[in-house]
Structures are given as structure tokens and as C-alpha cells.
Design an enzyme around this catalytic site. Structure first.
Site, PDB file in Angstrom:
ATOM      1  CG  HIS A 130      -7.607   2.336  15.785  1.00 10.23           C
ATOM      2  ND1 HIS A 130      -7.005   3.338  16.486  1.00 10.23           N
ATOM      3  CD2 HIS A 130      -7.478   2.673  14.476  1.00 10.23           C
ATOM      4  CE1 HIS A 130      -6.536   4.245  15.635  1.00 10.23           C
ATOM      5  NE2 HIS A 130      -6.816   3.866  14.414  1.00 10.23           N
ATOM      6  NE  ARG A 152      -9.847   4.518  13.227  1.00 10.82           N
ATOM      7  CZ  ARG A 152     -10.061   5.485  14.122  1.00 10.82           C
ATOM      8  NH1 ARG A 152     -11.166   5.494  14.835  1.00 10.82           N
ATOM      9  NH2 ARG A 152      -9.162   6.431  14.298  1.00 10.82           N
ATOM     10  CG  ASP A 187      -0.545   0.940  -4.347  1.00 12.45           C
ATOM     11  OD1 ASP A 187      -0.627   1.528  -3.248  1.00 12.45           O
ATOM     12  OD2 ASP A 187      -1.523   0.839  -5.138  1.00 12.45           O
ATOM     13  NE  ARG A 238     -11.744   6.979  10.138  1.00 17.04           N
ATOM     14  CZ  ARG A 238     -12.066   7.511  11.291  1.00 17.04           C
ATOM     15  NH1 ARG A 238     -13.322   7.532  11.681  1.00 17.04           N
ATOM     16  NH2 ARG A 238     -11.145   8.011  12.083  1.00 17.04           N
ATOM     17  CG  ASN A 255     -10.110  -1.398   3.740  1.00 18.74           C
ATOM     18  OD1 ASN A 255      -9.985  -1.170   2.537  1.00 18.74           O
ATOM     19  ND2 ASN A 255     -10.017  -0.445   4.646  1.00 18.74           N
ATOM     20  NE  ARG A 284      -4.429  10.609  15.833  1.00 17.19           N
ATOM     21  CZ  ARG A 284      -4.950   9.799  14.911  1.00 17.19           C
ATOM     22  NH1 ARG A 284      -5.760   8.814  15.272  1.00 17.19           N
ATOM     23  NH2 ARG A 284      -4.679   9.979  13.633  1.00 17.19           N
ATOM     24  N   GLY A 344       0.863  -1.196   0.000  1.00  7.98           N
ATOM     25  CA  GLY A 344       0.000   0.000   0.000  1.00  7.98           C
ATOM     26  C   GLY A 344       0.890   1.233   0.000  1.00  7.98           C
ATOM     27  CB  ALA A 345       2.909   2.802  -2.555  1.00 11.55           C
ATOM     28  CG  ASN A 354      -8.461   1.945  10.440  1.00 16.75           C
ATOM     29  OD1 ASN A 354      -8.251   1.343  11.484  1.00 16.75           O
ATOM     30  ND2 ASN A 354      -8.036   3.182  10.228  1.00 16.75           N
TER      31      ASN A 354
HETATM   32  N1  NAD Z   1      -4.417   1.628  12.301  1.00 15.25           N
HETATM   33  C1  NAD Z   1      -4.262   2.932  12.298  1.00 15.25           C
HETATM   34  O1  NAD Z   1      -3.991   3.528  13.346  1.00 15.25           O
HETATM   35  C2  NAD Z   1      -4.393   3.691  11.004  1.00 15.25           C
HETATM   36  C3  NAD Z   1      -3.954   5.025  10.896  1.00 15.25           C
HETATM   37  C4  NAD Z   1      -4.050   5.655   9.665  1.00 15.25           C
HETATM   38  C5  NAD Z   1      -4.587   4.991   8.548  1.00 15.25           C
HETATM   39  N2  NAD Z   1      -5.039   3.726   8.697  1.00 15.25           N
HETATM   40  C6  NAD Z   1      -5.591   2.973   7.578  1.00 15.25           C
HETATM   41  O2  NAD Z   1      -4.532   2.663   6.677  1.00 15.25           O
HETATM   42  C7  NAD Z   1      -5.088   2.458   5.361  1.00 15.25           C
HETATM   43  C8  NAD Z   1      -4.309   3.290   4.355  1.00 15.25           C
HETATM   44  O3  NAD Z   1      -4.538   4.672   4.565  1.00 15.25           O
HETATM   45  P1  NAD Z   1      -3.943   5.739   3.533  1.00 15.25           P
HETATM   46  O4  NAD Z   1      -4.346   7.078   4.032  1.00 15.25           O
HETATM   47  O5  NAD Z   1      -2.504   5.449   3.265  1.00 15.25           O
HETATM   48  O6  NAD Z   1      -4.805   5.379   2.228  1.00 15.25           O
HETATM   49  P2  NAD Z   1      -4.422   5.647   0.693  1.00 15.25           P
HETATM   50  O7  NAD Z   1      -5.688   5.578  -0.079  1.00 15.25           O
HETATM   51  O8  NAD Z   1      -3.582   6.862   0.574  1.00 15.25           O
HETATM   52  O9  NAD Z   1      -3.496   4.391   0.315  1.00 15.25           O
HETATM   53  C9  NAD Z   1      -3.984   3.097   0.232  1.00 15.25           C
HETATM   54  C10 NAD Z   1      -3.237   2.414  -0.893  1.00 15.25           C
HETATM   55  O10 NAD Z   1      -3.561   1.025  -0.897  1.00 15.25           O
HETATM   56  C11 NAD Z   1      -3.502   0.608  -2.242  1.00 15.25           C
HETATM   57  N3  NAD Z   1      -4.169  -0.694  -2.396  1.00 15.25           N
HETATM   58  C12 NAD Z   1      -5.499  -0.974  -2.385  1.00 15.25           C
HETATM   59  N4  NAD Z   1      -5.677  -2.290  -2.544  1.00 15.25           N
HETATM   60  C13 NAD Z   1      -4.451  -2.863  -2.657  1.00 15.25           C
HETATM   61  C14 NAD Z   1      -3.991  -4.194  -2.826  1.00 15.25           C
HETATM   62  N5  NAD Z   1      -4.841  -5.226  -2.918  1.00 15.25           N
HETATM   63  N6  NAD Z   1      -2.663  -4.404  -2.904  1.00 15.25           N
HETATM   64  C15 NAD Z   1      -1.793  -3.379  -2.821  1.00 15.25           C
HETATM   65  N7  NAD Z   1      -2.174  -2.085  -2.646  1.00 15.25           N
HETATM   66  C16 NAD Z   1      -3.494  -1.842  -2.575  1.00 15.25           C
HETATM   67  C17 NAD Z   1      -4.172   1.746  -2.996  1.00 15.25           C
HETATM   68  O11 NAD Z   1      -3.875   1.699  -4.389  1.00 15.25           O
HETATM   69  C18 NAD Z   1      -3.584   2.960  -2.275  1.00 15.25           C
HETATM   70  O12 NAD Z   1      -2.412   3.431  -2.924  1.00 15.25           O
HETATM   71  C19 NAD Z   1      -6.567   2.820   5.487  1.00 15.25           C
HETATM   72  O13 NAD Z   1      -7.328   1.646   5.690  1.00 15.25           O
HETATM   73  C20 NAD Z   1      -6.613   3.695   6.741  1.00 15.25           C
HETATM   74  O14 NAD Z   1      -7.889   3.722   7.314  1.00 15.25           O
HETATM   75  C21 NAD Z   1      -4.950   3.067   9.899  1.00 15.25           C
END
Ligand code: NAD
Length: 308
Positions: free
Chosen positions: A175, A88, A33, A82, A95, A151, A8-9, A120
């Protein structure tokens, strides 16, 4: 000498890659990605900062999941974030498909890796991935409390004016809105926060912590938080790569601790070279236990809706 793959880039993945490279946590960071060119372009961008930050870490990007082959750690930041007004849990179905596909890739190409889930709703995704891999719970855990506690610590430093370096906060539970900021275990250089903050101020900080992600999302509108989540990922990676035995709140699969099993939820754990080495069981007051159980119930409901 480690190989770390970030699947996930997007925003969190890119920020995490930059921090891991700057800190030279690995000799190689691989970004993967599904979007054509994104991982390769992002990797090149981060790589071109090497001379400026002075790191030797090699950053590469790929669409092909086989690029994760031989990874020591796989961080999953893939999926949809989201949008304002969404919880979430609203991104659960989409997801889950992403997590299942990546889980199959990890089993195939990186069967010795430790997995950190960020996607998430992270409690549910961690549980789903643990089931999908069939691996020991030590090797599959998620990010929640490190970020939530960071936070909370920030809000305490902002309200009191004291150095953030002296604030230690801890947050348990899912979370989401039901997370349990543990004010009783939150201190400023060992001194309980109620020496500095009245009950209303503490309650305000607790509420702001619970809504920390939503607050940023409401302001940014088109994306959720990425810098502090990436810093939290780097903290957890550092604990594993350097076998630090740090006590950090993480999403862990429980096996009877806190009266729960067959669930993944935020609890304090020891993070070291074998991953989530053990769960630390705190003695909770009746009220803390009630809030934790309530949070676990919400996570369990989402887990029950999965067909894993
Ligand atoms: N756990 C935490 O505390 C926390 C904190 C922040 C974000 N998050 C979660 O992290 C995730 C990513 O957030 P973000 O802001 O980077 O989103 P983003 O949309 O910027 O990036 C997500 C990336 O995942 C890629 N992707 C989708 N399906 C894929 C697959 N099957 N294989 C490879 N890549 C794939 C997309 O092309 C996209 O580039 C979200 O689910 C977000 O809710 C969790």
C-alpha cells in the site's frame, strides 16, 4: 450480534464507527483512544445520530483498553497519519510502538477477535501485529486493496462517464507507491477497460491510483483521507460479519503464495466469518510478477528494519 472495537478514535476511526452504526453491523461499537475524552466524546456524538439514522447499535468510548473485552473484531486505526510530503514508511517507527502496545492489549482482552489493521504503513504493521500476537494469519489482516481499488474504480468511472456500479478494479502489492493496479483484471461490467480507454488514459489512471492517498493529503493538508478508508473498513467488516466469502484485495501474511513468505502484502483473499480464509493466487504475466516482486522487496526492506 457482534461487538466491534475500533482502536483510534481519530478521523478514520470516527468515520468507520458512524458507518458501522448506520449499517447496524454490530450490536455494540467501542471506540478506544489514548487521548483523554476523545473516544467518549466521539462515541457520544455518533450515538446521538442514532435516532436520525435509525440504528440500534450502541456506541461507547473509553481510554481503557479493557473496554475491548470480548470483541469479535478489533479494527486498528490508531497512530499518526502522514503529513504532506511524507511517505507511509516515514511514520513506521512511531506507529510500530503504537501497534505493539495495542497488540498486547488485544491478546490480553480480546483473544478470540479478528484483527483488521488500518494504521500505516499497513503492510508492515499487519506483519508486526501478526508476529506480536502469534495468531493464525487468518485472524490478522489489513486494509489496502479495497481502498486502492475503490479509488481506481472511481477514476475509471470519472474518465469514461460510465456508472461506478459496473466498474470492478483490483490492486495488488504494497500500500504505497509500488502498488500494482491490475488493469488486466479491471473491467466495466466484464468488458476489459482497454475497450473504452487508450493506453495513455489507463497509465494516467494507474498513476493517480498509486498517488490516490497523497492527492487527498496534498489538498486537505492537515489530515489524510478518512471517508473512503472508513467505507473500505465497513466493506471488510460486512464480509466477515455476514460470512460473505467475498474476494477482496487485502493485506495478508503470505506463506509461499506469489513466491513470497514471511511478509504481509496486498493480494486477493476470501473474507468470511473466520477472517482471511484463503489467499487467491492469480496467474501473473511476467511484467505483473516483476512489479509485484519489486513491491514485495520494498515491504520486505521495511519489515527487515523491525525488531519483532
Ligand atoms: N490502510 C489504509 O488504507 C489507510 C487509509 C487511511 C488512513 N490510514 C492510516 O490510519 C491511521 C489513522 O489515520 P487518521 O487519519 O484516523 O489519524 P488521526 O490522527 O485522526 O487518528 C489517530 C488516532 O489514534 C490515536 N492513538 C495514537 N496512539 C494510540 C494508542 N496507543 N492507543 C489508542 N489510540 C491511539 C490518536 O490519539 C488519534 O486520535 C494512520 O496511520 C493513517 O496513515 C490507513
Amino acid at each position: 450480534m457482534k461487538k466491534i472495537t475500533i482502536v483510534g478514535a481519530g478521523r478514520v476511526g470516527e468515520s468507520a464507527a458512524q458507518i458501522l452504526a448506520n449499517d447496524e453491523q454490530a450490536h455494540e461499537v467501542v471506540l478506544i483512544d489514548i487521548r483523554e475524552g476523545i473516544a467518549r466524546g466521539t462515541a457520544l456524538d455518533v450515538q446521538e445520530s442514532a435516532t436520525l439514522f435509525g440504528f440500534d447499535t450502541k456506541i461507547t468510548g473509553d481510554e481503557d483498553p479493557s473496554a475491548m473485552e470480548g470483541s469479535d473484531i478489533v479494527v486498528i486505526t490508531a497512530g499518526v497519519p502522514r503529513k504532506p510530503g511524507m511517505s507511509r514508511s516515514d511514520v513506521l517507527d512511531t506507529n510500530l510502538q503504537v501497534i505493539n502496545a495495542i497488540g498486547a492489549d488485544i491478546v490480553r482482552y480480546a483473544s478470540d477477535a479478528i484483527i483488521m489493521v488500518v494504521t500505516n504503513p499497513v503492510d508492515v504493521m499487519t506483519y508486526a501485529l501478526w508476529k506480536k500476537t502469534g495468531w493464525s494469519r487468518n485472524r490478522v489482516f489489513g486494509l489496502s486493496g479495497v481502498l486502492d481499488a475503490a479509488r481506481m474504480a472511481s477514476f475509471i468511472a470519472m474518465e469514461t462517464g460510465f456508472s461506478i456500479k459496473d466498474v470492478t478494479a483490483i490492486v495488488l502489492g504494497g500500500h504505497g507507491d509500488s502498488m500494482v493496479p491490475m488493469t488486466r483484471y479491471t473491467t466495466i461490467n466484464g468488458i476489459s477497460i482497454d475497450n473504452f480507454l487508450d493506453a495513455d488514459s489507463i497509465e494516467r489512471i494507474v498513476d493517480r491510483t498509486r498517488n490516490g492517498g497523497a492527492e487527498i493529503l496534498a489538498l486537505k493538508k492537515t489530515s489524510s483521507a478518512n471517508d473512503s478508508p472508513a467505507a473500505a473498513v465497513a466493506t471488510m467488516v460486512d464480509a466477515v460479519c455476514n460470512d460473505r466469502k467475498r474476494i477482496l484485495p487485502c493485506v495478508a501474511v503470505l506463506d509461499g503464495e506469489y513466491g513470497q513468505r514471511d511478509i504481509a502484502i496486498g493480494v486477493p483473499v476470501v473474507l468470511g466469518h473466520s477472517g482471511m480464509e484463503r489467499v487467491i493466487e492469480l496467474k501473473l504475466t511476467d511484467e505483473e510478477a516483476r512489479l509485484f516482486d519489486q513491491s514485495a522487496l520494498q515491504v520486505s526492506k521495511d519489515i527487515a528494519s523491525l525488531s519483532v
